[in-house]
Design a protein around this motif. Sequence first.
Motif, short mmCIF file in Angstrom:
data_model
loop_
_atom_site.label_atom_id
_atom_site.label_comp_id
_atom_site.label_asym_id
_atom_site.label_seq_id
_atom_site.Cartn_x
_atom_site.Cartn_y
_atom_site.Cartn_z
N LEU A 31 16.78 78.21 -8.41
CA LEU A 31 16.57 76.78 -8.60
C LEU A 31 16.86 76.34 -10.03
N LEU A 32 16.35 77.10 -11.01
CA LEU A 32 16.58 76.75 -12.40
C LEU A 32 18.04 76.97 -12.79
N GLY A 33 18.65 78.00 -12.20
CA GLY A 33 20.06 78.25 -12.49
C GLY A 33 20.95 77.09 -12.05
N ARG A 34 20.69 76.57 -10.86
CA ARG A 34 21.49 75.43 -10.37
C ARG A 34 21.28 74.21 -11.26
N ARG A 35 20.10 74.12 -11.86
CA ARG A 35 19.80 72.93 -12.65
C ARG A 35 20.31 73.05 -14.09
N PHE A 36 20.22 74.22 -14.69
CA PHE A 36 20.45 74.33 -16.12
C PHE A 36 21.65 75.18 -16.53
N VAL A 37 22.18 76.04 -15.64
CA VAL A 37 23.31 76.89 -16.01
C VAL A 37 24.61 76.23 -15.59
N PRO A 38 25.48 75.88 -16.53
CA PRO A 38 26.73 75.20 -16.17
C PRO A 38 27.67 76.13 -15.41
N GLU A 39 28.40 75.56 -14.47
CA GLU A 39 29.37 76.35 -13.72
C GLU A 39 30.58 76.63 -14.59
N SER A 40 31.19 77.79 -14.42
CA SER A 40 32.41 78.12 -15.15
C SER A 40 33.42 78.68 -14.17
N THR A 41 34.63 78.22 -14.27
CA THR A 41 35.70 78.66 -13.37
C THR A 41 36.97 78.92 -14.17
N VAL A 42 37.87 79.66 -13.58
CA VAL A 42 39.20 79.85 -14.16
C VAL A 42 40.23 79.41 -13.13
N ARG A 43 41.35 78.94 -13.62
CA ARG A 43 42.38 78.43 -12.71
C ARG A 43 43.02 79.55 -11.90
N LYS A 44 43.16 80.71 -12.52
CA LYS A 44 43.79 81.83 -11.82
C LYS A 44 42.93 83.06 -12.03
N ALA A 45 42.06 83.34 -11.08
CA ALA A 45 41.16 84.48 -11.21
C ALA A 45 41.84 85.76 -10.72
N ASP A 46 41.51 86.88 -11.35
CA ASP A 46 42.03 88.17 -10.89
C ASP A 46 41.36 88.56 -9.57
N ARG A 47 42.09 89.31 -8.78
CA ARG A 47 41.52 89.80 -7.52
C ARG A 47 40.53 90.91 -7.80
N LEU A 48 39.48 90.97 -6.99
CA LEU A 48 38.48 92.02 -7.16
C LEU A 48 39.10 93.39 -6.87
N ASP A 49 38.72 94.35 -7.68
CA ASP A 49 39.16 95.74 -7.48
C ASP A 49 38.20 96.38 -6.47
N LEU A 50 38.40 96.10 -5.19
CA LEU A 50 37.49 96.58 -4.15
C LEU A 50 37.48 98.11 -4.05
N THR A 51 38.65 98.71 -4.22
CA THR A 51 38.72 100.18 -4.17
C THR A 51 37.93 100.81 -5.30
N GLY A 52 38.07 100.24 -6.49
CA GLY A 52 37.31 100.74 -7.62
C GLY A 52 35.81 100.56 -7.43
N MET A 53 35.42 99.42 -6.88
CA MET A 53 34.00 99.18 -6.61
C MET A 53 33.45 100.21 -5.64
N LEU A 54 34.20 100.49 -4.57
CA LEU A 54 33.75 101.44 -3.56
C LEU A 54 33.66 102.85 -4.13
N LEU A 55 34.68 103.28 -4.86
CA LEU A 55 34.69 104.63 -5.41
C LEU A 55 33.57 104.83 -6.43
N SER A 56 33.35 103.84 -7.30
CA SER A 56 32.31 103.99 -8.32
C SER A 56 30.92 104.02 -7.69
#
Length: 317
Positions: A31-56
């Motif tokens: 609740l406090l995050g939605r109220r006080f933490v500003p959203e941040s975005t990038v126009r071109k985000a990198d794809r998640l390294d799903l294989t790396g996440m799974l292996l680690s």
Amino acid sequence: MGGLLTEADLFGLSWRPIFLLNVPVGLAVLLLGRRFVPESTVRKADRLDLTGMLLSALALVLILFPLTEGHTHHWPLWCFAMLAAGLLTLGAFLRQQQRKRHNAPLIPLSLLRDRQFSGGLSAQLMLGLLCGLFFMTWTLYLQHGLGLSPFHAALAFVLLSLGELAGATVAAKSGGRFARRLPQAGTLIALASMAAYGLQAGRLQADLTLVAMTAPVVLIGLGLGMVSGPLADMSLARVPHEAAGSASGLFNTAIHLGIALGTALTALVFFAATNGSPDAGLNRDAFTSVLWWVSGALALMWALMFCLPRQANSRAD
């Protein structure tokens, strides 16, 4: 609160309802995050390294699970097989990250070539390890070794937290003027206080009271509080902007991995001595031996901090 819930033994669940404390805290963060933490975005985000996440993740589970459960099951063959599989999976993960080094890897391995970051990361790992080992065994010592109730044992943690708050305040007010000298001084304070606490525990045995342990416990917290903030600031200071997310994530993972490893080590350095017995003498002796391990981790963490900047605002050591 955790001590009170444990003493209440809600629905016969012993200590398990302590996790309910996370529910209102989590809701408040949302609740406090939605109220006080500003959203941040990038126009071109990198794809998640799903294989790396799974292996680690798989590597960590294969390594930590047998370390945690091995002593309970008297170290059967499957424990060593899982450890070997975990190390092989970790090797596969590092190889996969190397191949993806130009394609948004989970961990840019080039970060580890920076002495300041890798030294700080290793110190952070040691901090988590000693915390996992100390806090896990300390709560058992307070209750089984000294006969304190869960609530009074929790008060001991409050004393340590007050010391940590004071240490963090000192670190924040320093503004980085002392560079690596401040966290190294905090480490030495924690090391000396840990030694004093061990001598006190060995001398007073079952007669050690919460009031008597106040000074060394608060000083242990003070020392640890002087470490965490400056350690993060200096470790991440030279990280390139484009790698800031990966470096921050890796740095935060290091302390949680250290805590998991420290908790797993309790099977080897504490439960191996007590064999799960509630005997007060066994628990006291096992805890004082654990303090040697914790002191060793503190000494190693102090040495690793020589990789951090010697002067404030220095970009090279």
